[in-house]
Design an enzyme around this catalytic site. Structure first.
Site, PDB file in Angstrom:
ATOM      1  N   SER A 193      40.701 -32.418  59.610  1.00 20.64           N
ATOM      2  CA  SER A 193      40.153 -31.192  59.636  1.00 20.64           C
ATOM      3  C   SER A 193      40.371 -31.087  61.297  1.00 20.64           C
ATOM      4  CB  SER A 193      39.883 -30.820  58.736  1.00 20.64           C
ATOM      5  OG  SER A 193      38.785 -29.907  59.999  1.00 20.64           O
TER       6      SER A 193
ATOM      7  N   TYR B 147      30.407 -32.442  56.096  1.00 12.55           N
ATOM      8  CA  TYR B 147      32.487 -32.658  56.428  1.00 12.55           C
ATOM      9  C   TYR B 147      32.202 -32.897  57.759  1.00 12.55           C
ATOM     10  CZ  TYR B 147      36.519 -29.883  55.890  1.00 12.55           C
ATOM     11  OH  TYR B 147      37.707 -29.948  55.904  1.00 12.55           O
TER      12      TYR B 147
END
Length: 241
Positions: free
Chosen positions: A142, A155
């Site tokens: 990501s 995350y």
């Protein structure tokens, strides 16, 4: 064109979002797709839709954080198909809270799904690919592995770690003709974002089908060429300059 005809592909988190789009896209390219998800209803739904369209897919209920389940699943796939050509480490999770509010339990769970699980999946897939002399592992990272924003510490840690792990895996797998790619994806119009941020501007997100098409491209690159890292962004998103 079914350029993936005869290929066997395992997609984790395949029951919705990018995983669903990837399963649909790769099956339409000729691959036999194993739709793995922790929820049997989602895995069965996606694989059933693929089969109804005349393509090859089967569901697999899998907790990617469970080492025994992963080992059993890989053996089952190889026993059925005789090979495993590609592994798409897509399953992911997050909790949107500050570091002070984030529980140790949630930190451990996020790291387990987003980072530990791709290691476990790769650990058991790699010997299969080495024995057959080919394979491709794609780790869905990501833009959170490139920059940081508030309330996503676990995350960010998991995706930065996954990016590093992916490059390390590339180094180890490359001598055995196994490709490893970290796909750094920008924001997508998927439940992963929409469920947590109902007010998000969807016009600035990309369709997961576009990212799935990128995965299809990566799996179709010529023999003798590997792309260790690729970034795919929506045109209007601002999470990456």
């Amino acid at each position: 064109m079914q350029e993936l005809q005869g290929k066997v592909v395992l997609v984790t988190g395949g029951g919705r979002g990018l995983g669903e789009a990837t399963s649909q896209t790769l099956s339409s390219a000729g691959a036999s797709v194993v739709v793995a998800d922790i929820r049997d209803d989602l895995a069965n739904k996606v694989s059933g839709e693929i089969q109804a369209n005349g393509f090859q897919a089967q569901p697999l209920v899998l907790d990617v954080t469970n080492e025994e389940q992963v080992e059993t699943a890989i053996h089952k796939i190889v026993s059925q198909y005789g090979r495993l050509d590609a592994l798409i480490n897509n399953a992911g999770t997050d909790v949107t809270v500050s570091i002070e509010e984030l529980s140790v339990k949630d930190w451990d769970r996020i790291l387990a799904v987003n980072l530990r699980a791709p290691f476990i999946m790769s650990k058991f897939a790699l010997p299969v690919m080495k024995e057959q002399g080919s394979g491709h592992i794609i780790n869905i990272s990501s833009t959170a592995a490139k920059r940081a924003w508030p309330n996503a510490s676990a995350y960010h840690a998991s995706k930065w770690g996954l990016l590093g792990f992916s490059h390390a895996l590339h180094v180890e797998a490359r001598p055995y003709n196994i490709k490893v790619t970290a796909l750094v994806a920008g924001g997508m119009e998927t439940p992963f974002l929409l469920d947590r941020f109902p007010d998000i501007d969807v016009s600035k997100l990309q369709n997961p089908k576009n990212v799935a098409a990128t995965i299809r491209f990566l799996l179709s690159t010529p023999e003798g060429t590997v792309i260790p890292e690729m970034m795919v962004l929506p045109m209007a998103e601002s999470s990456w300059p």
